[in-house]
Scaffold this motif. Structure first.
Motif, PDB file in Angstrom:
ATOM      1  N   TYR A   1       0.853  -1.185   0.000  1.00 48.82           N
ATOM      2  CA  TYR A   1       0.000   0.000   0.000  1.00 48.82           C
ATOM      3  C   TYR A   1       0.888   1.234   0.000  1.00 48.82           C
ATOM      4  CZ  TYR A   1      -3.423  -3.405   1.658  1.00 48.82           C
ATOM      5  OH  TYR A   1      -4.227  -4.494   1.778  1.00 48.82           O
TER       6      TYR A   1
ATOM      7  N   ARG B   1       3.140   0.697   3.422  1.00 51.06           N
ATOM      8  CA  ARG B   1       2.953  -0.269   4.491  1.00 51.06           C
ATOM      9  C   ARG B   1       2.681  -1.651   3.912  1.00 51.06           C
ATOM     10  NH1 ARG B   1      -2.437  -1.654   6.227  1.00 51.06           N
ATOM     11  NH2 ARG B   1      -4.006  -0.636   4.957  1.00 51.06           N
TER      12      ARG B   1
ATOM     13  N   GLY C   1       0.432  -3.776   8.181  1.00 46.84           N
ATOM     14  CA  GLY C   1       0.393  -3.107   9.474  1.00 46.84           C
ATOM     15  C   GLY C   1       0.715  -1.629   9.454  1.00 46.84           C
ATOM     16  N   GLY C   2       1.738  -1.250  10.202  1.00 45.59           N
ATOM     17  CA  GLY C   2       2.041   0.162  10.403  1.00 45.59           C
ATOM     18  C   GLY C   2       2.616   0.844   9.182  1.00 45.59           C
ATOM     19  N   TYR C   3       2.522   2.142   9.186  1.00 41.40           N
ATOM     20  CA  TYR C   3       2.990   2.962   8.078  1.00 41.40           C
ATOM     21  C   TYR C   3       4.431   3.373   8.300  1.00 41.40           C
ATOM     22  CZ  TYR C   3      -2.006   3.801   7.161  1.00 41.40           C
ATOM     23  OH  TYR C   3      -3.328   3.670   6.886  1.00 41.40           O
TER      24      TYR C   3
ATOM     25  N   PHE D   1       6.910   6.338   6.896  1.00 40.10           N
ATOM     26  CA  PHE D   1       6.915   7.578   6.134  1.00 40.10           C
ATOM     27  C   PHE D   1       8.308   7.888   5.615  1.00 40.10           C
ATOM     28  CE2 PHE D   1       2.815   9.663   6.565  1.00 40.10           C
ATOM     29  CZ  PHE D   1       2.206   8.930   7.563  1.00 40.10           C
TER      30      PHE D   1
ATOM     31  N   TYR E   1      -6.750   1.269  14.535  1.00 38.50           N
ATOM     32  CA  TYR E   1      -5.400   1.409  15.067  1.00 38.50           C
ATOM     33  C   TYR E   1      -5.191   2.852  15.505  1.00 38.50           C
ATOM     34  CZ  TYR E   1      -3.843  -3.091  13.136  1.00 38.50           C
ATOM     35  OH  TYR E   1      -3.671  -4.423  12.874  1.00 38.50           O
TER      36      TYR E   1
ATOM     37  N   PHE F   1      -1.974   5.559  16.598  1.00 39.13           N
ATOM     38  CA  PHE F   1      -0.541   5.755  16.374  1.00 39.13           C
ATOM     39  C   PHE F   1      -0.078   7.024  17.080  1.00 39.13           C
ATOM     40  CE2 PHE F   1      -0.046   2.930  12.623  1.00 39.13           C
ATOM     41  CZ  PHE F   1      -1.369   2.754  12.267  1.00 39.13           C
TER      42      PHE F   1
ATOM     43  N   TYR G   1       3.271   9.661  16.337  1.00 40.23           N
ATOM     44  CA  TYR G   1       4.443   9.999  15.529  1.00 40.23           C
ATOM     45  C   TYR G   1       5.126  11.219  16.133  1.00 40.23           C
ATOM     46  CZ  TYR G   1       3.095   6.894  11.725  1.00 40.23           C
ATOM     47  OH  TYR G   1       2.803   5.786  10.974  1.00 40.23           O
TER      48      TYR G   1
ATOM     49  N   LEU H   1       8.692  12.391   9.826  1.00 42.49           N
ATOM     50  CA  LEU H   1       7.730  11.776  10.746  1.00 42.49           C
ATOM     51  C   LEU H   1       8.324  10.460  11.240  1.00 42.49           C
ATOM     52  CD1 LEU H   1       4.426  12.381   8.790  1.00 42.49           C
ATOM     53  CD2 LEU H   1       5.000  13.318  11.041  1.00 42.49           C
TER      54      LEU H   1
ATOM     55  N   PHE I   1       7.920   7.170  13.461  1.00 40.07           N
ATOM     56  CA  PHE I   1       6.935   6.285  14.063  1.00 40.07           C
ATOM     57  C   PHE I   1       7.346   5.967  15.491  1.00 40.07           C
ATOM     58  CE2 PHE I   1       3.982   2.844  14.403  1.00 40.07           C
ATOM     59  CZ  PHE I   1       4.644   1.801  15.027  1.00 40.07           C
TER      60      PHE I   1
ATOM     61  N   ARG J   1       2.172   1.830  17.494  1.00 36.04           N
ATOM     62  CA  ARG J   1       0.859   1.504  16.933  1.00 36.04           C
ATOM     63  C   ARG J   1       0.143   0.604  17.922  1.00 36.04           C
ATOM     64  NH1 ARG J   1      -0.341  -2.714  12.133  1.00 36.04           N
ATOM     65  NH2 ARG J   1       0.751  -3.977  13.640  1.00 36.04           N
TER      66      ARG J   1
ATOM     67  N   GLN K   1      -7.079   2.456   5.085  1.00 39.50           N
ATOM     68  CA  GLN K   1      -6.488   3.106   3.925  1.00 39.50           C
ATOM     69  C   GLN K   1      -6.004   4.502   4.185  1.00 39.50           C
ATOM     70  OE1 GLN K   1      -5.522   1.899   0.896  1.00 39.50           O
ATOM     71  NE2 GLN K   1      -5.928   0.064   2.047  1.00 39.50           N
TER      72      GLN K   1
ATOM     73  N   LEU L   1      -4.660   7.441   7.407  1.00 40.01           N
ATOM     74  CA  LEU L   1      -4.454   7.910   8.764  1.00 40.01           C
ATOM     75  C   LEU L   1      -5.092   9.287   8.902  1.00 40.01           C
ATOM     76  CD1 LEU L   1      -0.666   7.175   9.426  1.00 40.01           C
ATOM     77  CD2 LEU L   1      -2.589   6.170  10.618  1.00 40.01           C
TER      78      LEU L   1
END
Lengths: 111, 116
Positions: free
Chosen positions: A31, A95, A98-100, A102, B33, B35, B37, B45, B47, B50, B102, B104
């Protein structure tokens, strides 16, 4: 640790010009996303991309914007005719499930 | 509709103080979820954590800890013994299952200033 890479880090363009922001997502991610952050404001969702097509887009993502994954590794955001209000930091993200993750962002300045 | 509220615009503390950053979220989804950041002055950014909606266990990672409470729709972040390097803008964000995760949705961020 795998990274999302964005180029250039800073781009200055004249109003009305086309710009292409480039991103190389993490290779096994499925994604892909573009987010925008106007200076001093929150990060806003622009578009998500999965299986070679847009899966969701925000109201900001109008006809001036387009995304492409031209070669299986790059993911690009094109702004056809830039406006002053397009000045912002643009973040690419990717991703798996799960998590993104950046990228470090491209600061676009429209003059 | 999904929404994230970070009511604290800016917090200033002196090094070694503990500080809690608040995050309140709204969602109609039962699966989501949350998060956090960090955005340092350099702009990227980073992380931090999560959390899924089914896991209300608090988490600690070094000087960082998170308190997730579904009853109050909050996901607060505490830095213990703050350091100057903690100075940054911190964003809380939410992603819902009904959008296929899809996107955030970010809060407006809290700017933390830690002075020596």
């Amino acid at each position: 640790e795998p990274e999302v890479t964005q180029t250039p880090s800073h781009q200055v363009t004249q109003m009305g010009q086309e710009v292409i922001l480039r991103c190389v997502p993490i290779s096994n991610h499925l994604y892909f996303y573009w987010y925008r952050q106007i200076l001093g404001q929150k990060v806003e969702f622009l578009v998500s991309f999965y299986n070679n097509e847009i899966s969701e887009k925000s109201e900001i993502f109008d006809d001036q914007f387009s995304v492409e994954r031209p070669d299986g590794s790059n993911f690009t955001l094109k702004i056809r005719s830039t406006k002053l209000e397009d000045s912002a930091m643009y973040f690419c993200a990717s991703r798996p499930e799960g998590g993104y993750t950046f990228g470090s962002g491209t600061r676009l300045t429209v003059v | 509709a999904q929404k994230v509220t970070q009511a604290q615009t800016e917090i200033s503390v002196v090094e070694k103080e503990d500080v809690t950053l608040d995050c309140v979220y709204e969602t109609r989804d039962t699966t989501y979820y949350l998060f956090w950041y960090k955005q340092p002055p350099s702009g990227e950014l980073v992380f931090l954590i999560r959390r899924n909606s089914f896991d209300e266990q608090n988490e600690i990672s070094g000087r960082y800890s998170w308190n997730f409470q579904k009853s109050t729709s909050s996901f607060n972040f505490t830095i213990t013994a703050s350091q100057v390097v903690d100075s940054a803008v911190y964003f809380c964000a939410l992603s819902e299952a009904n959008t296929g995760f899809q996107k955030l949705v970010f809060g407006t961020g809290t700017r933390l200033l830690v002075s020596p």
